[in-house]
Each structure stands twice: as structure tokens, then as C-alpha cells.
Design an enzyme around this catalytic site. Structure first.
Site, short mmCIF file in Angstrom:
data_model
loop_
_atom_site.label_atom_id
_atom_site.label_comp_id
_atom_site.label_asym_id
_atom_site.label_seq_id
_atom_site.Cartn_x
_atom_site.Cartn_y
_atom_site.Cartn_z
N TYR A 144 0.82 -1.21 0.00
CA TYR A 144 0.00 0.00 0.00
C TYR A 144 0.86 1.27 0.00
CZ TYR A 144 -4.74 -1.82 0.68
OH TYR A 144 -5.96 -2.41 0.51
N ASP A 227 -3.00 -18.30 1.02
CA ASP A 227 -3.97 -19.08 0.24
C ASP A 227 -4.66 -20.12 1.12
OD1 ASP A 227 -1.52 -20.37 0.45
OD2 ASP A 227 -1.48 -21.14 -1.60
N ASP A 251 -6.61 -6.77 3.99
CA ASP A 251 -7.71 -6.14 3.25
C ASP A 251 -8.60 -7.24 2.64
OD1 ASP A 251 -9.20 -4.10 1.88
OD2 ASP A 251 -8.13 -4.67 0.05
N ASP A 255 -12.60 -8.88 4.12
CA ASP A 255 -13.87 -8.91 3.37
C ASP A 255 -14.42 -10.34 3.32
OD1 ASP A 255 -13.71 -6.18 2.83
OD2 ASP A 255 -14.36 -6.42 0.75
C1 IPM Z 1 -10.63 -1.10 3.57
C2 IPM Z 1 -10.83 -0.51 2.20
C3 IPM Z 1 -9.66 0.42 1.88
C4 IPM Z 1 -8.40 -0.39 1.87
C5 IPM Z 1 -9.82 1.23 0.58
C6 IPM Z 1 -11.11 2.00 0.56
C7 IPM Z 1 -8.64 2.15 0.37
O1 IPM Z 1 -10.98 -1.52 1.27
O2 IPM Z 1 -10.52 -0.33 4.54
O3 IPM Z 1 -10.57 -2.32 3.68
O4 IPM Z 1 -8.04 -0.98 0.84
O5 IPM Z 1 -7.72 -0.43 2.89
MG MG Z 2 -11.08 -3.48 2.08
#
Ligand code: IPM
Ligand code: MG
Length: 364
Positions: A144, A227, A251, A255
């Protein structure tokens, strides 16, 4: 002086899209839960909303507000207009800038399943029953922020662009300590996720996790390649207590893990730095497709307000009031559209916020 008699200052940054709808619900919850605590709320602009009124995505007025505050309650940024503007004004994301400038290196994403939502998940109830894990994502390093980055060749037909995965020992050490300390307050297991079989950066990650782990003999440390971790999260998610990982893998895995609970709209997060001035935000984004319709789920934002009280101000009782309010409303059968099931009652964003605030007030 009791902790609850002080004044805490919170910068409220709703941002874009559904951020404008969900953050006010979190504010309702804060007001209902605060008891004798005095909370000074200051609202600031960020993202497209800020571009429209000031020309900048992270205006000076917002930075000044953050300076005067003890914590930030954040909604979301982004949307089609903002993305178009950003391509012409590539100055980086204001959220990433805040994470970096405020040195918010540890991102806590608790993945807990409300028993009432067992059937809202795409996984079988028996796989997710009892799910309670904490993802700790390093937030200041990795690909990042790694340099060098960007276009290295702009010749037509041969364009090439790079990003760099980088970690320093101090960066890994501080997130390792955060993970082992968190595990001590939980079930005392840390799973460190890396890609040490391929990447040198991740080899260093694994070595340092192991070294720091030796200082916490009461905590069990396990390593998984990313993985395999992605697979195990779906196969048997209840095996995990604390998962610690880098910025990029965190990240993605967060999710994935969020969906185990039924909806991205349920999950709060806390980003903490050395000085405890934390930033609290739902892990979902600005969801422009459903913005302005009063249908977004405000529970992630509301639960982020609970994390704010707990992590920045050590106000455990007030934090629990909010979480219990959410439990109560779910137990009473109220749902937003994303977590609806037969037999439950559908509420819009604002009505859900009111219902939680009422449940909190009734419980105080
Ligand atoms: C998160 C989001 C952010 C990230 C984006 C919006 C920059 O996906 O907080 O997980 O990638 O960190
Ligand atoms: Mg994210």
C-alpha cells in the site's frame, strides 16, 4: 473522578454515499449510550463531499477538527464522481493519508456472529455457529505504501507500472505485539498469515512473528500461508481466535471473513496508532448504488461507535450498551434488507438507527 464524567471529543466524518446515512445512526447510538459522559461532536467533510464544497478531498478544516479531537468516527468515501475527479487529481486516498499521517498502524476487525443472523450467512449455520475471531491488519506498510511505485515506463505498447511490498522490522514487531496482547484478552491463539514460501518480505514477517511470540509463551502461535488461510476461513472459521496479517492480505481476508457473518453491513473496525487517537469505521464502503435510498444497514457504523468508546476511552460499559442495543433489535426481529429473512421485519436505515437508540435508552 469517574471515567464517565469527562468530556470526550469526537470528529464525525460521514464522507460519501451511504456514509451520510449510516453515520447519523451511529451518532444517535452514542447519544443514547453516553449516560453522564459528555461527548462533544464536531462534523467535518471528507471525500467527494469535501471536494464539492472546498475543492480538496481532505480539507484543512477537517485536519484541524481531527487535531482538536480524541477520536474519529468515519463513514466511507468514494463514488463515481469522486473516482472521476481522482483520476485528474491523483493525490492518493484521504483515508490512506489519514492512516499514514496519524500512524494508525493496527486495524482491528472483529468478526463475530450474532446468533440471530445464523441463517443470513451463505455458509451453513453449523459451520459458523459461535464464530468469534479478530483480524488484526497491519495498516501502515506493505504494498500500500511501499516505494518505489508507479509508472516506470510510459512508452506506448510497453507501459509498465510497479508497486513494492516492503516491511521493516519495527513495523512487524509493533503489529506482532498488538496481536499477542489482543490474544491474551481472548482465547490466547494467534494465527499469523503470510506468503513466506514465495516472498522474502513475508519470510521476515514470519521470523519476527516467531521471535516476538517467544515473549508470549502463554499464547499459541501458528503460521498459515495466505492461500491456505483463505481456504480455512471458509472450511472451519471457528478454529481462529486472532489472525494477524499484513496490509494487503488483511484487506482481502477481512472482506472474506465479513461475509461469514451474513453481511458486510454488520462489521465495524478500529484503527489505532501509538497515541490512541483512533479512527473507527464500518469495513464496507460508500455503496453508491444504494446511497440516498434509506436502505443501507447502519449496524456496522453503530458497532464502530461502540468500538470507539471501548478502544479510545476505555468505556466498556457504554460500549456494551450499544452492542446490547443492537442484539435486542435483532432479537426483536428487525432487519435491514441485506440481512432480511422470512419472518423478520424490514426497517430502513434511519428507522433502524431509531430502534437501536431506543433499545439502548431502555437498557440504560
Ligand atoms: C478497507 C478498504 C480500503 C483499503 C480502501 C477503501 C482504500 O478496502 O478499509 O478495507 O483498501 O484499505
Ligand atoms: Mg477493504
Amino acid at each position: 473522578v469517574s471515567l464517565s464524567n469527562r468530556t470526550v471529543r469526537v470528529a464525525v466524518l460521514p464522507g460519501d454515499g451511504i456514509g451520510q446515512e449510516i453515520v447519523p445512526q451511529a451518532v444517535k447510538a452514542l447519544n443514547a449510550a453516553r449516560g453522564s459522559l459528555s461527548i462533544e461532536l464536531g462534523e467535518g467533510e471528507i471525500g467527494w463531499t469535501a471536494v464539492e464544497s472546498t475543492g480538496a478531498a481532505l480539507p484543512q478544516a477537517t485536519l484541524d477538527l481531527i487535531d482538536r479531537s480524541d477520536a474519529i468516527l468515519f463513514g466511507a468515501i468514494g463514488g463515481p464522481e469522486y473516482e472521476a475527479w481522482k483520476r485528474k487529481n491523483p493525490r492518493g486516498s484521504p483515508l490512506l493519508q489519514l492512516r499514514q499521517d496519524m500512524k494508525l498502524y493496527a486495524n482491528y476487525r472483529p468478526i463475530t456472529l450474532f446468533p440471530e443472523l445464523e441463517n443470513a450467512s451463505t455458509l451453513k449455520p453449523e459451520v459458523i455457529r459461535g464464530l468469534d475471531l479478530l483480524i488484526i491488519r497491519e495498516l501502515n506498510g506493505d504494498i500500500y505504501f511501499g516505494e518505489p511505485r508507479g509508472l516506470v515506463n510510459d512508452a506506448p505498447g510497453a507501459r509498465e507500472s510497479i508497486n513494492t511490498m516492503r516491511y521493516t522490522e519495527p513495523q512487524i514487531r509493533q503489529i506482532a505485539h498488538a496481536a499477542f496482547k489482543a490474544a491474551r484478552r481472548r482465547r490466547k491463539m494467534v494465527c499469523s498469515v503470510d506468503k513466506a514460501n514465495v516472498l522474502e518480505t513475508m519470510g521476515l514477517w514470519r521470523d519476527i512473528m516467531t521471535e516476538v511470540g517467544a515473549d508470549y509463551p502463554d499464547v499459541t502461535l501458528q503460521h498459515l500461508f495466505v492461500d491456505a488461510a483463505a481456504m480455512e476461513l471458509l472450511r472451519r472459521p471457528t478454529q481462529f481466535d486472532v489472525i494477524v496479517t499484513g496490509n494487503m492480505f488483511g484487506d482481502i481476508l477481512s472482506d472474506e471473513a465479513a461475509m461469514l457473518t451474513g453481511s458486510l453491513g454488520m462489521l465495524p473496525s478500529a484503527s489505532i496508532g501509538a497515541n490512541l487517537k483512533g479512527l473507527y469505521e464500518p469495513i464496507h464502503g460508500s455503496a453508491p448504488d444504494i446511497a440516498g435510498k434509506d436502505i443501507a444497514n447502519p449496524l456496522a457504523a453503530i458497532l464502530s461507535a461502540a468500538m470507539l468508546l471501548r478502544y479510545s476511552f476505555d468505556l466498556e460499559e457504554e460500549a456494551r450498551r450499544i452492542e446490547n442495543g443492537v442484539r435486542k433489535v435483532l432479537a426483536d426481529g428487525y432487519r435491514t434488507g441485506d440481512i432480511m429473512e422470512p419472518g423478520t421485519k424490514r426497517l430502513g436505515t434511519s428507522a433502524m438507527g431509531d430502534a437501536v437508540a431506543e433499545a439502548i435508552s431502555a437498557g440504560v
